[in-house]
Design a protein around this motif. Structure first.
Motif, mmCIF file in Angstrom:
data_model
loop_
_atom_site.group_PDB
_atom_site.id
_atom_site.type_symbol
_atom_site.label_atom_id
_atom_site.label_comp_id
_atom_site.label_asym_id
_atom_site.label_seq_id
_atom_site.Cartn_x
_atom_site.Cartn_y
_atom_site.Cartn_z
ATOM 1 N N ALA A 59 35.255 -18.303 -90.545
ATOM 2 C CA ALA A 59 34.987 -17.162 -91.421
ATOM 3 C C ALA A 59 33.491 -17.033 -91.686
ATOM 4 C CB ALA A 59 35.759 -17.315 -92.723
ATOM 5 N N ALA A 60 32.820 -18.152 -91.879
ATOM 6 C CA ALA A 60 31.369 -18.130 -92.114
ATOM 7 C C ALA A 60 30.630 -17.619 -90.886
ATOM 8 C CB ALA A 60 30.873 -19.516 -92.505
ATOM 9 N N ILE A 78 28.571 -10.480 -88.422
ATOM 10 C CA ILE A 78 28.679 -9.115 -88.988
ATOM 11 C C ILE A 78 27.432 -8.784 -89.791
ATOM 12 C CG2 ILE A 78 29.944 -7.705 -90.650
ATOM 13 C CD1 ILE A 78 32.518 -9.138 -89.674
ATOM 14 N N ALA A 79 26.962 -9.716 -90.614
ATOM 15 C CA ALA A 79 25.749 -9.486 -91.410
ATOM 16 C C ALA A 79 24.546 -9.245 -90.509
ATOM 17 C CB ALA A 79 25.500 -10.671 -92.339
ATOM 18 N N GLY A 80 24.470 -10.005 -89.417
ATOM 19 C CA GLY A 80 23.367 -9.822 -88.471
ATOM 20 C C GLY A 80 23.382 -8.435 -87.842
ATOM 21 N N ARG A 81 24.562 -7.977 -87.472
ATOM 22 C CA ARG A 81 24.678 -6.635 -86.884
ATOM 23 C C ARG A 81 24.253 -5.561 -87.889
ATOM 24 N NH1 ARG A 81 30.099 -6.576 -83.141
ATOM 25 N NH2 ARG A 81 29.251 -7.942 -81.531
ATOM 26 N N TYR A 82 24.742 -5.671 -89.117
ATOM 27 C CA TYR A 82 24.384 -4.685 -90.129
ATOM 28 C C TYR A 82 22.899 -4.746 -90.480
ATOM 29 C CZ TYR A 82 29.125 -3.045 -90.809
ATOM 30 O OH TYR A 82 30.356 -2.487 -90.615
ATOM 31 N N ALA A 83 22.330 -5.934 -90.472
ATOM 32 C CA ALA A 83 20.889 -6.057 -90.736
ATOM 33 C C ALA A 83 20.100 -5.362 -89.637
ATOM 34 C CB ALA A 83 20.493 -7.533 -90.840
ATOM 35 N N GLY A 84 20.533 -5.514 -88.389
ATOM 36 C CA GLY A 84 19.872 -4.825 -87.275
ATOM 37 C C GLY A 84 19.987 -3.320 -87.404
ATOM 38 N N LYS A 85 21.167 -2.848 -87.774
ATOM 39 C CA LYS A 85 21.357 -1.408 -87.975
ATOM 40 C C LYS A 85 20.501 -0.901 -89.136
ATOM 41 C CE LYS A 85 25.963 -1.032 -85.982
ATOM 42 N NZ LYS A 85 27.360 -0.658 -86.190
ATOM 43 N N ALA A 86 20.409 -1.706 -90.189
ATOM 44 C CA ALA A 86 19.586 -1.325 -91.341
ATOM 45 C C ALA A 86 18.116 -1.226 -90.940
ATOM 46 C CB ALA A 86 19.767 -2.324 -92.480
ATOM 47 N N ARG A 87 17.633 -2.175 -90.118
ATOM 48 C CA ARG A 87 16.246 -2.125 -89.650
ATOM 49 C C ARG A 87 16.002 -0.863 -88.824
ATOM 50 N NH1 ARG A 87 16.920 -7.585 -89.106
ATOM 51 N NH2 ARG A 87 17.507 -7.427 -86.903
ATOM 52 N N LEU A 88 16.937 -0.540 -87.940
ATOM 53 C CA LEU A 88 16.797 0.668 -87.121
ATOM 54 C C LEU A 88 16.784 1.923 -87.996
ATOM 55 C CD1 LEU A 88 19.116 -0.129 -84.073
ATOM 56 C CD2 LEU A 88 16.616 -0.053 -84.104
#
Length: 182
Positions: A18-19, A25-35
Motif C-alpha cells: 500500500a505504501a 500515485i503521489a509521484g504521478r500526481y506531483a509530475g502532473k502538478a509540475r506540468l
C-alpha cells in the motif's frame, strides 16, 4: 500462538505494498502538478506580453482621442490623428479583443457618415470602455458616461450629452434620427 511464516510475510507485505502504491500515485500526481504549474507560468507570461503589446497599440490612440476632447490640445491632436489612426487600424485587428475590434469598427464606419456629435461622443466612450476592459478590467461595469463625462466641464444630469452617454445605443440612434451603417 504460532503464526505461520507465510502469514507473517503476507501481513507485513500488505502495508508495504500500500505504501509503494501510494508513493507511485503521489509521484504521478506531483509530475502532473509540475506540468500544470509550468503551463500556467507560460500562459501568464504570454498574457503579460500580450497586455504589454496591447498597451503599445492602444496608448497612442487613447492619447490622441483624449487630446481631441481637450480644447487646448485639440488642434495638435487633429493634425496627428491620421498617423495615429493608421497605426491603430493596422494593429487593433490583431491585438485587440473582439469587443475592441467591434467598437473600433463601429467608430470608423460611423465616421464616414458624418454622424451627430452625440453619436460620435458615445462611440468614443464605448471604445474607451472596450479598451479598458481588454487591458485590465474585463468585469468592469463603467459606461461611456464614466469615460467621457469627466472631460466635460458643464455636464449636467439629464442633459442631452449625459443622456446620450447613459442610454442604450440603439435608443440614442433613434433619438438622433441616425441609422448606424453596420
Amino acid at each position: 500462538m504460532n503464526v505461520p511464516l507465510a502469514v507473517q510475510i503476507l501481513i507485513a507485505a500488505v502495508p508495504a505494498s500500500a505504501a509503494v502504491i501510494a508513493a507511485v500515485i503521489a509521484g504521478r500526481y506531483a509530475g502532473k502538478a509540475r506540468l500544470a504549474e509550468q503551463k500556467a507560468a507560460r500562459l501568464l507570461a504570454l498574457e503579460e506580453r500580450t497586455a504589454e503589446r496591447k498597451w503599445e497599440v492602444y496608448q497612442p490612440f487613447i492619447q490622441a482621442l483624449g487630446d481631441m476632447l481637450t480644447p487646448s490640445r485639440k488642434d495638435a491632436a487633429l493634425a496627428a490623428a491620421e498617423d495615429t489612426m493608421g497605426d491603430f487600424q493596422n494593429f487593433v485587428g490583431v491585438w485587440g479583443s473582439d469587443e475592441v475590434v467591434q467598437a473600433f469598427y463601429r467608430f470608423r464606419r460611423a465616421a464616414v457618415t458624418n454622424p451627430p456629435a452625440l453619436i460620435t461622443m458615445r462611440l468614443v466612450g464605448d471604445l474607451f470602455v472596450a479598451m479598458r476592459k481588454d487591458l485590465a478590467w474585463p468585469e468592469s461595469e463603467i459606461t461611456a458616461l464614466h469615460t467621457i463625462g469627466p472631460r466635460i466641464n458643464d455636464l449636467t444630469v439629464g442633459s442631452p450629452l449625459e443622456t446620450s452617454l447613459r442610454i442604450p445605443f440603439d435608443e440614442l440612434a433613434a433619438r438622433e434620427n441616425w441609422t448606424p451603417p453596420w
